[in-house]
Design an enzyme around this catalytic site. Structure first.
Site, PDB file in Angstrom:
ATOM      1  CE  LYS A 178     -28.229 -43.814   0.851  1.00 36.85           C
ATOM      2  NZ  LYS A 178     -27.302 -43.195  -0.130  1.00 36.85           N
ATOM      3  CG  ASN A 224     -24.736 -36.321  -3.274  1.00 35.11           C
ATOM      4  OD1 ASN A 224     -24.838 -36.309  -2.050  1.00 35.11           O
ATOM      5  ND2 ASN A 224     -25.555 -35.609  -4.054  1.00 35.11           N
ATOM      6  CE1 TYR A 284     -31.815 -43.023   1.475  1.00 30.96           C
ATOM      7  CE2 TYR A 284     -31.763 -43.383   3.852  1.00 30.96           C
ATOM      8  CZ  TYR A 284     -31.297 -42.728   2.726  1.00 30.96           C
ATOM      9  OH  TYR A 284     -30.310 -41.788   2.854  1.00 30.96           O
ATOM     10  CB  THR A 343     -31.985 -31.942   2.062  1.00 26.99           C
ATOM     11  OG1 THR A 343     -32.447 -33.284   2.313  1.00 26.99           O
ATOM     12  CG2 THR A 343     -30.589 -31.782   2.642  1.00 26.99           C
ATOM     13  CG  ASP A 369     -30.546 -41.670 -15.322  1.00 24.04           C
ATOM     14  OD1 ASP A 369     -30.402 -42.212 -14.202  1.00 24.04           O
ATOM     15  OD2 ASP A 369     -31.588 -41.782 -15.994  1.00 24.04           O
TER      16      ASP A 369
END
Length: 245
Positions: free
Chosen positions: A167, A86, A163, A198, A59
């Site tokens: 990034k 990832n 998000y 996905t 984790d």
């Protein structure tokens, strides 16, 4: 046999990357926050002929979990050759800059940014024992400030603060880490697998997990003359495949 740890690898792009690297002869530690889910995936892979894949509980938001994963790999292999960061989350939506609670942004950063730093710093000791250490930080084209400033960019309207910011921060960490390790044989790069279909995006992306994973591997399994401190994107239609920061 070279070893690789892939975080968040029990599904989607991480899982496909594990499969492709296994086929290339690497020993793959399939990182999963839920060990049972990871072991179920590995059992199925083994039944389908894949070899040298082991589920490992990790984790990225929990320091003890990361340390235990490091100790396990150290006891079994003594070193780590490749780290593919990832694991990532989208966070709650919508993500308007003016209204998204700070706590929501912090939650995304804890996985997408601080989680990567936590894992990387913990595993550096094992990576330094490799002859050809590689660190691939899986990012997104949405982390590019240059593209976000271009109204002609096809994803210009996607301004998800949690998000996107996480990034962009990850990209900055990649640049500084690559510089720090450049004289130690490391290749550290930010890799955007492209807008891929996905569970992460309800399968809305046009790309396949096979293409995404192949792209990650292409820019991870580089030779000693390979680049470091770069930002590669599967969505860039250019021979260099480099994205602007």
């Amino acid at each position: 046999m070279d070893s690789v740890l892939i975080t968040g690898a029990n599904r989607s792009i991480g899982l496909e990357t594990a499969k492709q690297l296994s086929e290339k002869g690497l020993f793959v530690y399939l990182g999963s926050r839920d060990l049972q889910k990871g072991e179920e995936v590995v059992k199925e892979l083994t039944q389908n002929g894949f070899q040298n894949i082991k589920a490992i509980q990790i984790d990225v938001t929990n320091a003890q979990s990361v340390l235990e994963a490091k100790n396990l790999i150290e006891n079994e292999h003594g070193k780590l050759d490749i780290l593919i960061n990832n694991a990532g989350i989208l966070g709650d939506v919508p993500q308007d800059s003016s209204t998204t609670p700070v706590e929501n942004i912090q939650n995304v950063f804890d996985t997408n940014f601080f989680g990567v730093i936590r894992v990387t710093q913990t595993f550096l000791e094992l990576l330094k024992k490799s002859k050809n250490p590689r660190i691939s930080n899986i990012t997104s084209g949405l982390g590019s400030l240059t593209l976000h400033s271009d109204p002609a960019w096809k994803y210009y309207a996607i301004k998800a603060v949690s998000y996107v910011s996480s990034k962009t921060a990850l990209n900055a960490f990649t640049v500084t880490l690559a510089y720090e390790l450049k004289d130690l044989g490391f290749k550290v790069n930010a890799i955007d697998p492209g807008y891929t279909a996905t569970d992460f995006n309800h399968h809305s992306g046009p790309g396949s997990v096979e293409s995404a994973s192949s792209f990650i591997i292409k820019h991870t399994l580089t030779d000693e003359n390979g680049p470091t401190g770069k930002f590669f994107s599967n969505d860039i239609e250019d021979e260099s495949e480099e994205s602007p920061w």
